[in-house]
Design a protein around this motif. Structure first.
Motif, short mmCIF file in Angstrom:
data_model
loop_
_atom_site.label_atom_id
_atom_site.label_comp_id
_atom_site.label_asym_id
_atom_site.label_seq_id
_atom_site.Cartn_x
_atom_site.Cartn_y
_atom_site.Cartn_z
N THR A 230 0.83 -1.28 0.03
CA THR A 230 -0.14 0.03 -0.10
C THR A 230 0.95 1.22 -0.06
OG1 THR A 230 -1.88 -1.00 1.05
CG2 THR A 230 -1.81 1.28 1.25
N TRP A 231 1.95 1.26 0.93
CA TRP A 231 2.72 2.32 0.80
C TRP A 231 3.48 2.72 -0.49
CZ3 TRP A 231 5.49 0.91 6.16
CH2 TRP A 231 4.65 1.53 7.30
N ILE B 121 2.27 1.54 -3.59
CA ILE B 121 1.30 1.88 -4.61
C ILE B 121 0.63 3.28 -4.42
CG2 ILE B 121 -0.86 1.37 -5.39
CD1 ILE B 121 -0.09 -1.96 -4.66
N ASP B 122 0.52 3.75 -3.07
CA ASP B 122 0.04 5.23 -3.10
C ASP B 122 0.88 6.32 -3.02
OD1 ASP B 122 1.04 5.27 -0.39
OD2 ASP B 122 -0.95 5.19 0.40
N THR C 38 3.44 6.77 -0.91
CA THR C 38 4.05 7.09 0.38
C THR C 38 5.44 6.70 0.40
OG1 THR C 38 2.04 6.51 1.48
CG2 THR C 38 3.87 6.52 2.89
N ARG D 146 -4.19 12.23 -6.17
CA ARG D 146 -4.85 10.95 -5.57
C ARG D 146 -6.28 11.11 -5.45
NH1 ARG D 146 -1.21 9.37 -0.37
NH2 ARG D 146 0.66 9.87 -0.99
N GLU E 134 -8.76 8.38 -7.50
CA GLU E 134 -9.76 7.63 -6.90
C GLU E 134 -11.28 7.77 -7.65
OE1 GLU E 134 -9.82 9.28 -3.06
OE2 GLU E 134 -8.04 8.31 -2.42
N THR F 14 -11.07 5.91 -11.02
CA THR F 14 -11.06 4.56 -10.68
C THR F 14 -12.56 4.16 -10.43
OG1 THR F 14 -8.97 4.33 -9.89
CG2 THR F 14 -10.28 2.49 -9.21
N ARG G 6 -4.91 -2.28 -9.41
CA ARG G 6 -3.82 -2.17 -8.33
C ARG G 6 -2.40 -1.62 -8.65
NH1 ARG G 6 -1.41 -4.72 -3.58
NH2 ARG G 6 -1.79 -3.54 -1.76
N ARG H 286 -1.91 1.83 -10.03
CA ARG H 286 -2.11 3.00 -9.39
C ARG H 286 -1.13 3.70 -9.35
NH1 ARG H 286 -5.71 4.96 -5.69
NH2 ARG H 286 -4.93 6.29 -4.22
N ARG H 287 0.17 3.48 -9.08
CA ARG H 287 1.48 3.94 -8.91
C ARG H 287 1.43 4.94 -10.53
NH1 ARG H 287 7.21 2.39 -7.68
NH2 ARG H 287 6.82 0.84 -9.07
N LEU I 150 -1.13 7.85 -10.73
CA LEU I 150 -0.77 9.00 -10.11
C LEU I 150 0.39 9.76 -10.76
CD1 LEU I 150 -0.12 7.30 -6.41
CD2 LEU I 150 -1.90 9.18 -6.93
#
Length: 222
Positions: A25-26, A28-29, A31, A132, A136, A139, A163, A166-167, A170
């Motif tokens: 998650t970190w 892909i989003d 972080t 982001r 969202e 998607t 999924r 996602r990177r 962004l």
């Protein structure tokens, strides 16, 4: 009542999955940024686990292309690769077109209104340079017909692929011009769906994915 002898093993399994989910998650989003070092000892301390599940999670993420390593030198978040987008986008496009064709007989007026509302959310996110929020909204827009397709295997496959995207998405929505073009393509999809023109909607969806890939490639190389 005595604790079953398998309980510690089950706990380790849960810890391994939790560490994997958190790290993925970190990454892909965003972080954890591309190129950022990943030190198993630091991650273990931050998550309150031993180094073993961290190492296992990092190996799994390396297999998925989200982490890269040089033996005994470094482990880091994998860079974004142009070829990954070129590989993923056509696959997602083909599966989404199938989902759209399956969904059309089941789309309601409420679904169409939801598509309009999500496009407004996308426009607002782009206006505020909120990548982001844009991802969202975009998607969720595409997920309307994925859900309405009623095909669970198709839904699961698409969500797993997206999924991974996602990177990339962004990076795409960080470029305002890319997002603005997507709005026009979404309008064409929605217009065709409102008119009951399934094949026109499918062609508009194909154009959306193809245009997105071309704009992304141009954005990365420019």
């Amino acid at each position: 009542m005595p604790i079953p002898p398998t309980a510690p093993k089950h706990t380790r399994s849960l810890a391994r999955e939790d560490v994997y989910r958190q790290l993925s998650t970190w990454i892909i989003d965003g972080t954890l940024a591309p190129g950022e070092p990943l030190r198993d000892q630091d991650i273990a301390a931050q998550l309150g686990v031993s180094r073993t599940p961290v190492r296992e999670a990092l190996r799994r993420l390396e297999d998925e292309g989200l982490v890269e390593t040089a033996l005994n030198r470094w482990t880091r978040v994998a860079a974004l690769r142009d070829e990954q987008a070129a590989e993923l986008y056509p696959v997602v496009e083909a599966l989404e077109v199938l989902a759209l064709q399956l969904a059309v007989p089941h789309l309601t007026e409420g679904d169409l209104e939801r598509l309009r509302d999500l496009d407004m959310q996308l426009r607002e996110a782009l206006h505020h340079r909120d990548a982001r929020g844009a991802v969202e909204a975009d998607t969720a827009f595409h997920d309307i017909w994925i859900t309405a397709s009623g095909n669970r295997e198709l839904q699961q496959t698409l969500r797993a692929l997206k999924r991974k995207l996602r990177r990339i998405e962004l990076a795409y929505f960080n470029a305002a011009s890319c997002g603005e073009a997507s709005l026009h393509e979404h309008a064409a999809i929605l217009g065709a769906l409102r008119a009951g023109k399934t094949e026109s909607a499918a062609r508009a969806l194909q154009a959306n994915w193809l245009g997105s890939l071309r704009r992304l490639e141009h954005h990365v190389t420019s």
